[in-house]
Design a protein around this motif. Structure first.
Motif, PDB file in Angstrom:
ATOM      1  N   GLU A  37      71.162  -7.351  12.687  1.00 40.79           N
ATOM      2  CA  GLU A  37      72.298  -7.090  11.803  1.00 40.79           C
ATOM      3  C   GLU A  37      73.378  -6.310  12.540  1.00 40.79           C
ATOM      4  O   GLU A  37      73.120  -5.643  13.545  1.00 40.79           O
ATOM      5  N   PRO A  60      72.812  -0.866  10.089  1.00 43.80           N
ATOM      6  CA  PRO A  60      72.313  -2.197  10.455  1.00 43.80           C
ATOM      7  C   PRO A  60      70.848  -2.160  10.872  1.00 43.80           C
ATOM      8  O   PRO A  60      70.400  -1.230  11.545  1.00 43.80           O
ATOM      9  N   PRO A  66      78.778 -13.065   4.593  1.00 50.88           N
ATOM     10  CA  PRO A  66      77.364 -12.719   4.747  1.00 50.88           C
ATOM     11  C   PRO A  66      76.573 -12.771   3.443  1.00 50.88           C
ATOM     12  O   PRO A  66      77.077 -12.468   2.370  1.00 50.88           O
ATOM     13  N   VAL A  69      77.125  -4.389   5.941  1.00 50.79           N
ATOM     14  CA  VAL A  69      76.103  -4.822   6.889  1.00 50.79           C
ATOM     15  C   VAL A  69      75.885  -6.318   6.705  1.00 50.79           C
ATOM     16  O   VAL A  69      75.808  -6.810   5.576  1.00 50.79           O
ATOM     17  N   ALA A  70      75.797  -7.033   7.816  1.00 48.66           N
ATOM     18  CA  ALA A  70      75.637  -8.487   7.753  1.00 48.66           C
ATOM     19  C   ALA A  70      74.697  -8.963   8.844  1.00 48.66           C
ATOM     20  O   ALA A  70      74.693  -8.405   9.953  1.00 48.66           O
ATOM     21  N   PRO A  71      73.891  -9.992   8.561  1.00 44.86           N
ATOM     22  CA  PRO A  71      73.178 -10.659   9.644  1.00 44.86           C
ATOM     23  C   PRO A  71      74.185 -11.145  10.683  1.00 44.86           C
ATOM     24  O   PRO A  71      75.220 -11.719  10.339  1.00 44.86           O
TER      25      PRO A  71
END
Length: 307
Positions: free
Chosen positions: A29, A25, A89, A103-105
Motif C-alpha cells: 500500500e 500504509p 482505490p 491509503v491505497a493498494p
C-alpha cells in the motif's frame, strides 16, 4: 487530518468535516497526500443509503483521487514518495478520498498524466475506467462501428465519446441542445437532442449503445441496435433489458484497474482524451457538491480541491 465523513445516511447535510486519524500504509500500500478528489453519482447514492459493502466505523465517501505519494508500505517497488499518482482505490469498498490523505493498494494507482492538473486528473479515474471497461473490455468497440453514448455531456459520457472516437468509431451522443457544442467538440459525429426527439425514431444500425441512464432508456436502446449489437448499461443489473436473439445486453460495474488507468493516461498524453471538470469546490463544500450533482444537470465532472 481533515476528512469528510457521513454522520448518518441521508441528505447532503449529513456530510461533515472532521479531524480523524491519518492512516498508515500496510503491505503493498501507499499513503497519498490528496490534492483533489472527484465526485461521482455513486458517492451521493451511497451517502443517501449506505448501499455499498465495506464501510468502516466512520463512513467516509469518495474514490477518485489525484495526489502525491507521501509514504510507501513494505513490498511496493514501483512507486516512491513524491510521485504524482491518480486512481480509484478499493472500489466498491470504502476508500475515503474526501480527505487530506488516503491509503491505497499500490496497483490501484498509476502515474498522473503530466499534462493534467490534479483537478483534471481527479475527474478521470472512476468515470474514465467505467467508459473504458464498458467500451473496450465489454463491447470491444472497433474502427468504423457506430457507437451511441447516452448522456454524452455527463461524467462518464463525455469521456466515453472521446474513447470511442479514439477507437475509430462513428460516435453519436444524446444531450440537451445547450450541450451539443461541447459534445461535438469532444469528437461526436452526430448529436441527438433527447428533449426534442425520441432517439429510436431517428437512429438505426447502431453497433454499441453505452447507457448510463437505465430504465426505459435501456429498453428503447434495443430498438436502434443492429443484429450482433451490444448494449452496455451502467446503473444496475435490474436495468438490463431482455435482449432479442443476436443482441448482447450486459451490466458493467467498474473495478480498480492499474492497466486501464495507464491506457487512459496514454490517451491523454496523445491528445485524444481530456476530462472536463465543470464544477470545482473546496473540500469543506462537499455537501454543496453533492447537492449540485443530485440535480442531474452537470456537465463533465465535479471535483473537490483538498490541498
Amino acid at each position: 487530518m481533515r476528512a469528510v465523513v457521513v454522520e448518518r445516511w441521508g441528505g447532503p447535510e449529513n456530510l461533515v468535516e472532521r479531524d480523524v486519524e491519518r492512516p498508515e500504509p500496510g503491505l503493498n500500500e501507499v499513503l497519498v497526500r490528496v490534492h483533489a478528489a472527484g465526485v461521482n453519482p455513486v458517492d451521493w447514492k451511497t451517502r443517501a443509503s449506505g448501499a455499498l459493502i465495506g464501510w468502516g466505523s466512520v463512513p467516509a465517501v469518495g474514490w477518485d483521487v489525484s495526489g502525491t505519494v507521501e509514504a510507501v508500505g513494505p513490498g511496493v517497488g514501483h512507486l516512491r514518495p513524491g510521485d504524482e499518482v491518480f486512481g480509484m482505490p478499493l472500489f466498491p469498498r470504502q476508500a475515503g478520498a474526501y480527505a487530506e490523505y488516503v491509503v491505497a493498494p499500490a496497483r490501484h494507482l498509476a502515474p498522473k498524466p503530466a499534462s493534467l492538473t490534479h483537478v483534471e486528473a481527479a475527474a478521470l479515474p472512476l468515470a474514465g475506467l467505467t467508459a473504458w471497461q464498458a467500451l473496450v473490455d465489454a463491447a470491444d468497440v472497433r474502427p468504423g462501428e457506430r457507437v451511441l453514448v447516452h448522456a454524452a455531456a455527463g461524467g462518464v459520457g463525455h469521456l466515453a465519446v472521446q474513447i470511442a472516437k479514439a477507437r475509430g468509431a462513428y460516435v453519436i451522443g444524446t444531450a440537451s441542445a445547450a450541450k451539443h457544442a461541447l459534445v461535438r467538440e469532444l469528437g461526436a459525429d452526430e448529436v441527438v437532442d433527447y428533449r426534442e426527439v425520441r432517439f429510436e425514431d431517428v437512429l438505426r444500425d447502431v453497433d454499441v449503445v453505452l447507457d448510463g441512464i437505465g430504465g426505459e432508456t435501456a429498453e428503447r436502446s434495443l430498438k436502434v441496435l443492429r443484429p450482433g449489437g451490444r448494449l452496455i448499461t451502467l446503473p444496475g443489473p435490474d436495468d438490463v433489458p431482455a435482449a432479442p436473439d443476436g443482441v448482447r445486453a450486459v451490466w458493467v460495474l467498474v473495478e480498480p484497474d492499474h492497466l486501464g488507468l495507464r491506457e487512459l493516461a496514454a490517451l491523454v498524453e496523445r491528445g485524444e482524451l481530456r476530462p472536463v471538470a465543470d464544477t470545482v469546490l473546496p473540500l469543506a463544500e462537499a455537501a454543496k457538491a453533492h447537492a449540485i450533482g443530485e440535480e442531474g444537470r452537470t456537465t463533465g465532472k465535479i471535483v473537490l480541491t483538498v490541498s
